[in-house]
Write a protein that holds these residues in place. Structure first.
Motif, PDB file in Angstrom:
ATOM      1  N   ARG A 198      46.968  39.328  54.823  1.00 20.89           N
ATOM      2  CA  ARG A 198      47.388  39.112  56.220  1.00 20.89           C
ATOM      3  C   ARG A 198      46.790  37.818  56.786  1.00 20.89           C
ATOM      4  N   TYR A 199      45.625  37.435  56.293  1.00 17.61           N
ATOM      5  CA  TYR A 199      45.040  36.154  56.692  1.00 17.61           C
ATOM      6  C   TYR A 199      45.821  34.992  56.089  1.00 17.61           C
ATOM      7  N   LEU A 200      46.126  35.095  54.809  1.00 14.80           N
ATOM      8  CA  LEU A 200      46.823  34.013  54.115  1.00 14.80           C
ATOM      9  C   LEU A 200      48.278  33.890  54.550  1.00 14.80           C
ATOM     10  N   GLY A 201      48.931  35.042  54.778  1.00 11.36           N
ATOM     11  CA  GLY A 201      50.367  35.038  55.066  1.00 11.36           C
ATOM     12  C   GLY A 201      51.218  35.152  53.820  1.00 11.36           C
ATOM     13  N   THR A 202      50.569  35.309  52.651  1.00 14.70           N
ATOM     14  CA  THR A 202      51.269  35.518  51.387  1.00 14.70           C
ATOM     15  C   THR A 202      50.617  36.710  50.684  1.00 14.70           C
ATOM     16  N   ASP A 203      51.242  37.165  49.591  1.00 17.19           N
ATOM     17  CA  ASP A 203      50.622  38.240  48.820  1.00 17.19           C
ATOM     18  C   ASP A 203      49.678  37.666  47.771  1.00 17.19           C
ATOM     19  N   CYS A 204      49.053  36.571  48.094  1.00 17.63           N
ATOM     20  CA  CYS A 204      47.937  35.921  47.400  1.00 17.63           C
ATOM     21  C   CYS A 204      48.301  35.466  45.997  1.00 17.63           C
ATOM     22  N   GLY A 205      48.303  36.373  45.011  1.00 20.77           N
ATOM     23  CA  GLY A 205      48.710  36.029  43.652  1.00 20.77           C
ATOM     24  C   GLY A 205      47.651  35.356  42.803  1.00 20.77           C
ATOM     25  N   MET A 206      46.442  35.170  43.332  1.00 21.08           N
ATOM     26  CA  MET A 206      45.436  34.424  42.571  1.00 21.08           C
ATOM     27  C   MET A 206      44.964  35.182  41.327  1.00 21.08           C
ATOM     28  N   CYS A 207      44.955  36.521  41.391  1.00 25.64           N
ATOM     29  CA  CYS A 207      44.580  37.284  40.201  1.00 25.64           C
ATOM     30  C   CYS A 207      45.659  37.189  39.128  1.00 25.64           C
ATOM     31  N   ILE A 208      46.906  36.948  39.541  1.00 25.80           N
ATOM     32  CA  ILE A 208      48.003  36.798  38.584  1.00 25.80           C
ATOM     33  C   ILE A 208      47.892  35.453  37.869  1.00 25.80           C
ATOM     34  N   SER A 209      47.729  34.398  38.653  1.00 27.00           N
ATOM     35  CA  SER A 209      47.651  33.069  38.036  1.00 27.00           C
ATOM     36  C   SER A 209      46.376  32.896  37.224  1.00 27.00           C
ATOM     37  N   ALA A 210      45.297  33.588  37.605  1.00 28.52           N
ATOM     38  CA  ALA A 210      44.034  33.450  36.886  1.00 28.52           C
ATOM     39  C   ALA A 210      44.049  34.135  35.523  1.00 28.52           C
ATOM     40  N   CYS A 211      44.948  35.069  35.323  1.00 28.84           N
ATOM     41  CA  CYS A 211      44.976  35.845  34.078  1.00 28.84           C
ATOM     42  C   CYS A 211      45.385  34.960  32.895  1.00 28.84           C
ATOM     43  N   PRO A 212      44.578  34.891  31.843  1.00 35.79           N
ATOM     44  CA  PRO A 212      44.942  34.066  30.681  1.00 35.79           C
ATOM     45  C   PRO A 212      46.287  34.436  30.058  1.00 35.79           C
ATOM     46  N   PHE A 213      46.658  35.715  30.137  1.00 38.02           N
ATOM     47  CA  PHE A 213      47.945  36.138  29.575  1.00 38.02           C
ATOM     48  C   PHE A 213      49.122  35.544  30.354  1.00 38.02           C
ATOM     49  N   SER A 214      48.874  35.079  31.579  1.00 37.04           N
ATOM     50  CA  SER A 214      49.941  34.495  32.399  1.00 37.04           C
ATOM     51  C   SER A 214      50.193  33.025  32.091  1.00 37.04           C
ATOM     52  N   GLN A 215      49.383  32.412  31.203  1.00 40.09           N
ATOM     53  CA  GLN A 215      49.382  30.960  31.074  1.00 40.09           C
ATOM     54  C   GLN A 215      49.880  30.416  29.733  1.00 40.09           C
ATOM     55  N   ASP A 216      50.589  31.223  28.955  1.00 48.94           N
ATOM     56  CA  ASP A 216      51.213  30.748  27.703  1.00 48.94           C
ATOM     57  C   ASP A 216      50.215  30.098  26.748  1.00 48.94           C
ATOM     58  N   LEU A 217      49.069  30.691  26.592  1.00 46.01           N
ATOM     59  CA  LEU A 217      48.063  30.145  25.689  1.00 46.01           C
ATOM     60  C   LEU A 217      48.466  30.391  24.228  1.00 46.01           C
ATOM     61  N   ASP A 218      48.263  29.385  23.391  1.00 44.24           N
ATOM     62  CA  ASP A 218      48.642  29.501  21.978  1.00 44.24           C
ATOM     63  C   ASP A 218      47.903  30.642  21.285  1.00 44.24           C
TER      64      ASP A 218
END
Length: 354
Positions: free
Chosen positions: A294-314
């Motif tokens: 509610r402070y940010l105005g978005t559903d944040c998503g930082m835990c999603i982007s921080a996850c190594p599985f989200s980043q196409d690592l070889d």
């Protein structure tokens, strides 16, 4: 596994209007939650003026998507054809999965519907607050829509909620088409979409073999990580079930902790996973997480982007399982560190939002 009452979810609690029946009933039973929930309700909502990321032109892109979802929720159920077409479960499973992917799903799974998948009572819409959930379908079809990595790596800015709202809409449309199709064959089906769920998609997706639940309490898929939104259609159409797949996520999360270290509200647990009094300690502190939204105005998503599985690592793409393999987990984390350091963040908007 115990069942969940939707009235207790943060999304439902945030919607109770002061003085309404739902408000008076809920807080008479849960007075300990009243002050914190009143504080949350006093804040601007997601995408509204007064939040950190508000933009007069861009923010309504997401809020319009959620309004659309609210306008179509009455279409989640519908009449079933009087003519029941004889079907083969193997053939129909192939058809359903292919049809979902035709409309944009990147992953699809099927599982037998269990009691713990289903809410005990509805709560997020005040007009049906407290209604007991009765869902007698045998199967759940669950599918995921991929979230664009470049948009998610701009979390927690407005790009993130534009992307997540897009995926919610895409999932709702896939579910609508599947449920309309199944009902045309003479079998009952219900679509479950944002603000109109009778089930918990994450638990269903885990049992259907689409991934596992990690430290951030979000479904994590081996290929897409946490960059997914899920849709579910429940039905009595004969189908074949998929099975849960353990690719060692718990072992990975025990070492990684990147989602918890990057959480701006410190709402995620940093410890190893353990179970006590029937509950796992890997659980989101819902109030602090949602206050940050509610402070940010978005559903944040930082835990999603921080996850190594989200980043196409070889290392992750080339590994079948991380179970009991600390050496490979450390190799993946080293690759992550060399590419991104401690924090992934793409500044600015993509060209079409500038």
């Amino acid at each position: 596994m115990y069942k969940v009452d939707e009235r207790d979810t943060m999304f439902a609690r945030a919607e109770y209007k002061v003085g309404s029946f739902a408000y008076n009933d809920y807080y008479s039973k849960h007075p300990d939650k009243k002050d914190i929930d009143d504080s949350i309700r006093s804040r601007p909502d997601l995408c509204e003026e007064g939040t950190m990321t508000y933009n007069q032109i861009n923010s309504p892109m997401a809020s319009s998507a959620f309004k659309f979802l609210g306008d179509i929720k009455h279409l989640c159920e519908g009449p079933t054809s009087d003519v029941k077409v004889p079907v083969n479960s193997k053939t129909m499973t192939k058809r359903i999965k292919g049809f979902a992917k035709q409309y944009g799903a990147c992953i699809v799974g099927i599982t037998r519907l269990q009691d713990y998948h289903i809410y005990t009572h509805q709560g997020i819409n005040e007009e049906i607050y407290g209604k007991e959930v009765k869902l007698n379908h045998k199967y759940a079809i669950v599918f995921g829509c991929e979230l664009d990595k470049d948009m998610l790596n701009r979390s927690p800015m407005i790009c993130e909620i534009i992307e997540t709202s897009t995926a919610y809409v895409n999932c709702s449309i896939i579910g609508m088409i599947l449920s309309y199709y199944i009902r045309s064959l003479g079998y009952d089906a219900r679509n479950h979409i944002d603000s109109n769920y009778l089930v918990m998609p994450v638990l269903i997706a885990k049992d259907a073999g689409l991934g596992d639940i990690g430290r951030n309490s979000i479904l994590t898929n081996k290929e897409y990580g946490s960059r997914l939104k899920l849709g579910v259609v429940t039905t009595d159409l004969p189908l074949e079930e998929d099975e849960y797949v353990d690719f060692g996520l718990e072992d990975f999360c025990n070492l990684c902790k990147k989602c918890s270290f990057n959480c701006p509200s410190n709402s995620l647990n940093n410890d190893a996973k353990f179970k006590e009094n029937g509950d796992y300690n890997w659980a989101v502190e819902r109030e602090s997480c949602y206050i940050k939204w509610r402070y940010l105005g978005t559903d944040c998503g930082m835990c999603i982007s921080a996850c190594p599985f989200s980043q196409d690592l070889d290392t992750i793409k080339n590994t079948t399982s991380f179970k009991d393999n600390e050496e490979l987990i450390k190799k993946a984390l080293d690759e992550y560190k060399s590419k991104f350091g401690k924090r992934i963040f793409v500044p600015g908007n993509p060209p079409w939002l500038r």
